[in-house]
Scaffold this motif. Structure first.
Motif, PDB file in Angstrom:
ATOM      1  N   VAL A 122       0.844  -1.188   0.000  1.00 39.05           N
ATOM      2  CA  VAL A 122       0.000   0.000   0.000  1.00 39.05           C
ATOM      3  C   VAL A 122       0.887   1.249   0.000  1.00 39.05           C
ATOM      4  O   VAL A 122       1.937   1.263   0.642  1.00 39.05           O
ATOM      5  N   ALA A 123       0.470   2.238  -0.740  1.00 41.22           N
ATOM      6  CA  ALA A 123       1.165   3.526  -0.887  1.00 41.22           C
ATOM      7  C   ALA A 123       2.305   3.465  -1.887  1.00 41.22           C
ATOM      8  O   ALA A 123       2.831   4.487  -2.293  1.00 41.22           O
ATOM      9  N   LYS A 124       2.716   2.273  -2.287  1.00 41.78           N
ATOM     10  CA  LYS A 124       3.755   2.187  -3.317  1.00 41.78           C
ATOM     11  C   LYS A 124       3.076   1.762  -4.605  1.00 41.78           C
ATOM     12  O   LYS A 124       2.230   0.874  -4.602  1.00 41.78           O
ATOM     13  N   GLU A 125       3.500   2.341  -5.688  1.00 40.11           N
ATOM     14  CA  GLU A 125       2.917   1.978  -6.977  1.00 40.11           C
ATOM     15  C   GLU A 125       3.362   0.557  -7.353  1.00 40.11           C
ATOM     16  O   GLU A 125       4.514   0.179  -7.111  1.00 40.11           O
ATOM     17  N   LEU A 126       2.466  -0.209  -7.934  1.00 49.14           N
ATOM     18  CA  LEU A 126       2.836  -1.570  -8.366  1.00 49.14           C
ATOM     19  C   LEU A 126       3.894  -1.491  -9.462  1.00 49.14           C
ATOM     20  O   LEU A 126       3.774  -0.719 -10.397  1.00 49.14           O
ATOM     21  N   HIS A 127       4.914  -2.318  -9.321  1.00 50.29           N
ATOM     22  CA  HIS A 127       5.940  -2.328 -10.374  1.00 50.29           C
ATOM     23  C   HIS A 127       6.215  -3.770 -10.791  1.00 50.29           C
ATOM     24  O   HIS A 127       5.646  -4.703 -10.224  1.00 50.29           O
ATOM     25  N   VAL A 128       7.095  -3.948 -11.775  1.00 51.92           N
ATOM     26  CA  VAL A 128       7.292  -5.292 -12.337  1.00 51.92           C
ATOM     27  C   VAL A 128       7.684  -6.340 -11.305  1.00 51.92           C
ATOM     28  O   VAL A 128       7.371  -7.502 -11.459  1.00 51.92           O
ATOM     29  N   GLY A 129       8.383  -5.907 -10.265  1.00 51.25           N
ATOM     30  CA  GLY A 129       8.788  -6.837  -9.213  1.00 51.25           C
ATOM     31  C   GLY A 129       7.586  -7.534  -8.590  1.00 51.25           C
ATOM     32  O   GLY A 129       7.713  -8.602  -8.006  1.00 51.25           O
ATOM     33  N   HIS A 130       6.413  -6.917  -8.731  1.00 50.46           N
ATOM     34  CA  HIS A 130       5.217  -7.511  -8.139  1.00 50.46           C
ATOM     35  C   HIS A 130       4.340  -8.228  -9.159  1.00 50.46           C
ATOM     36  O   HIS A 130       3.204  -8.562  -8.874  1.00 50.46           O
ATOM     37  N   LEU A 131       4.878  -8.450 -10.351  1.00 52.09           N
ATOM     38  CA  LEU A 131       4.062  -9.083 -11.396  1.00 52.09           C
ATOM     39  C   LEU A 131       4.056 -10.603 -11.313  1.00 52.09           C
ATOM     40  O   LEU A 131       3.050 -11.249 -11.561  1.00 52.09           O
ATOM     41  N   ARG A 132       5.206 -11.171 -10.992  1.00 53.44           N
ATOM     42  CA  ARG A 132       5.291 -12.627 -11.054  1.00 53.44           C
ATOM     43  C   ARG A 132       4.368 -13.281 -10.023  1.00 53.44           C
ATOM     44  O   ARG A 132       3.774 -14.317 -10.299  1.00 53.44           O
ATOM     45  N   SER A 133       4.254 -12.687  -8.852  1.00 51.83           N
ATOM     46  CA  SER A 133       3.433 -13.322  -7.815  1.00 51.83           C
ATOM     47  C   SER A 133       1.975 -13.522  -8.241  1.00 51.83           C
ATOM     48  O   SER A 133       1.460 -14.636  -8.178  1.00 51.83           O
ATOM     49  N   PRO A 134       1.280 -12.457  -8.709  1.00 57.01           N
ATOM     50  CA  PRO A 134      -0.098 -12.720  -9.141  1.00 57.01           C
ATOM     51  C   PRO A 134      -0.187 -13.609 -10.386  1.00 57.01           C
ATOM     52  O   PRO A 134      -1.164 -14.334 -10.541  1.00 57.01           O
ATOM     53  N   ILE A 135       0.813 -13.581 -11.246  1.00 59.57           N
ATOM     54  CA  ILE A 135       0.762 -14.431 -12.450  1.00 59.57           C
ATOM     55  C   ILE A 135       0.870 -15.905 -12.048  1.00 59.57           C
ATOM     56  O   ILE A 135       0.030 -16.739 -12.400  1.00 59.57           O
TER      57      ILE A 135
END
Ligand code: ARG
Length: 587
Positions: A122-135
């Motif tokens: 929260v408060a941080k913009e989503l970036h590529v580092g957070h893409l693999r987990s939901p995928i």
């Protein structure tokens, strides 16, 4: 029963009736042009009986009763080759077409699994580092459900850490939060843009502005103590940010049953600490409250000394910190309290699976050990960290923008749309945003999931977006192509009769695809399913190029072809569903 085990049991039966035991294993053939399955077991078994492998293979084959399903042959220097007869393959094809799960068998025992993926802060913009987990997480979720498991997905947002203190310290200083802190004016409208500017600014500042950093830590503690007005300002910021995160996850096809965060574990922290204290597992060290989780052979002093003159530790296993010196909770605190919360609010969880960056493996190892020691996770419950590798740029380093900053999710989505639109245009299709996004996201997901989860991989959109080769769009295209064949005829499908090599190849690929689900389920990685889907799509393409489905004169043949198309489509649609890849209506 699948065909592979069916063949295996035939060999076992004959083997044991001849006194050679049951150690027969059957696999798909390494030389598909020669046979469908093979068994190499005669090499090892013949040794035990002082025979030549070929002699044993021949004896086994000669003793297999005549049957309508398989042809067996003994081959030099001792293989048994197995070919599925066309009649039996046709019968199987028909069965698969009528089966809802296209050959996948549900587990006998249904597991109850909590999956923790997403993990946006929260408060941080989503970036590529957070893409693999939901995928990866979403695909595992769907895979487990396919096998009949009950899955509860939790986004576990990061909303109890320093980033909240930093953001509030920054906005407070800018006067944005005067309503809360000075009772001045109206309740402010806090926008996403404000957060996207405030957090990075504050994050940089903490590296050189010690006073500011101190203040942010203090505010973090106040939030955790629910002290006003900090807590109200926190809630406001959280709300704005969570709305955006939900939108992002929706667009990414990530679905959650629970949209909880670290802060939701707050109600369980006191109880958690008490459990550790009562069991005498926690102690104070330099003002912090810690738990030792090291086992024998870990933290062994070596001869080398560090800069403080202390020996370097071999096999290091640092303790778990439950409370910092200032009394604040840290990452481990909320993770452990969250396991307590999950076990108290959801009964009989067989497994808790964390789909989180592999670089956090030590954190999870320590959290899991602490939970087992304290009995917060029952002994029979499996705690598993599925740690994934990094998404790298073409230079082999973590994917960054040309300017060297982290790539925002929004940038990725725009890039996907732009590149997919280009591709569509060059294929003569007018792209809409929706269509381009389906293809772009499909390309990205497949590009990601076709790698072993634990490995780093190169984020190469041009390669991922190719309509040929092992890519998401190629599989999507195969389905679209089958749809267009179907749309061009009024002829109904009929009984499937497998005759040509191309048809046989489709069926063998399909049998492999069915097996791939099991492998993925065991390995918690989707790469085998991606490869097998590609092989099926490419077997279909060979068939399509060699047979004129719509122009076929013999009606029975045509009907059989159409049903085969239907079967391939059904199998690919299921695979794409598990991979959470949408199917475009045109390409
Ligand atoms: N918010 C964390 C991060 O950005 C990921 C959360 C993973 N889940 C967990 N239960 N720790 O690194």
């Amino acid at each position: 029963m699948n065909l592979q085990s069916e063949v295996e049991s035939i060999l076992k039966k004959v083997g044991s009736s001849l006194g050679y035991g049951e150690d027969f294993v059957v696999s798909f053939s390494n030389r598909p042009e020669l046979s469908d399955f093979q068994s190499n077991s005669c090499f090892a078994i013949s040794k035990r009986h002082s025979k030549k492998p070929l002699e044993l293979a021949t004896e086994i084959v000669n003793n297999i009763p005549q049957n309508t399903k398989y042809e067996f042959s003994a081959e030099n220097p001792g293989f048994i080759n197995i070919r599925i007869k066309n009649g039996y393959l046709s019968k199987k094809a028909q069965e698969l077409l009528e089966d809802n799960l296209v050959g996948v068998e549900k587990n006998k025992k249904r597991k109850k699994v909590l999956m923790d993926y997403g993990g946006a802060n929260v408060a941080k913009e989503l970036h590529v580092g957070h893409l693999r987990s939901p995928i990866i997480g979403e695909a595992l979720n769907r895979l487990y459900k396919l096998f009949g498991d009950e899955v509860i997905a939790d986004a576990h947002l990061g909303d109890w850490g320093l980033q909240m203190g930093l953001t509030i310290a920054q906005l407070q200083e800018e006067g944005v939060l005067d309503y809360y802190f000075k009772g001045a004016g109206k309740e402010p409208i806090i926008t996403l843009e404000m957060l996207n500017i405030a957090y990075p600014k504050a994050s940089k500042r903490k590296n050189f502005d010690e006073e500011f950093k101190q203040k942010a830590s203090e505010i973090t503690l106040y939030i955790q103590q629910k002290k006003e007005p900090y807590y109200s300002a926190y809630k406001k910021i959280r709300e704005v940010s969570v709305k955006e995160i939900e939108k992002n996850y929706n667009e990414l096809n990530a679905n959650f049953d629970l949209f909880l965060g670290e802060s939701d574990a707050e109600a369980y922290i006191e109880k958690t600490i008490k459990i550790f204290e009562d069991k005498k597992l926690a102690y104070e060290s330099e003002g912090a409250l810690i738990v030792d989780v090291a086992k024998d052979g870990e933290n062994m002093p070596s001869d080398k000394l560090d800069e403080n003159g202390q020996p370097y530790l071999l096999n290091p296993m640092p303790p778990v910190i439950l409370k910092k010196q200032n009394g604040a909770d840290v990452y481990a605190t909320t993770d452990i309290a969250t396991i307590l919360m999950r076990n108290e609010t959801i009964k009989d969880l067989d497994e808790i699976i964390y789909v989180v960056d592999g670089r956090q493996s030590s954190h999870f190892e320590r959290v899991f050990r602490a939970c087992k020691m304290a009995g917060i996770s029952p002994a029979e419950q499996e705690l598993l960290h599925v740690g994934f590798g990094t998404m790298n740029g073409k230079d082999g380093k973590p994917f960054k923008t040309r300017e060297g900053t982290t790539v925002k999710l929004a940038d990725v989505v725009n890039l996907l749309i732009e590149k997919a639109s280009e591709k569509l245009r060059s294929n003569g299709v007018k792209p809409s945003r929706e269509l381009a996004l389906k293809i772009g996201l499909g390309a990205m997901r497949f590009g990601d999931l076709s790698n072993t989860v634990t490995k780093d991989y190169v984020f190469d959109l041009d390669k991922f977006l190719s309509f040929e080769g092992k890519t998401g769009p190629y599989i999507q295209y195969t389905v679209a192509r089958i749809n267009s064949i179907m749309a061009k005829t009024n002829c109904q499908g009929g009984e499937i009769k497998i005759e040509s090599d191309e048809e046989r190849k489709i069926l063998i690929s399909l049998l492999k695809l069915i097996g791939a689900y099991q492998v993925c389920y065991k390995e918690n990685s989707l790469n085998t399913l991606c490869s097998a889907s590609y092989d099926l799509a490419s077997a279909f393409s060979t068939f399509y190029n060699n047979h004129h489905i719509l122009n076929e004169k013999k009606v029975e043949r045509k009907k059989s072809y159409l049903s085969l198309c239907e079967l391939v489509k059904k199998a690919l649609v299921q695979a794409l569903y598990v991979l959470a890849i949408d199917i475009p209506d045109r390409m």
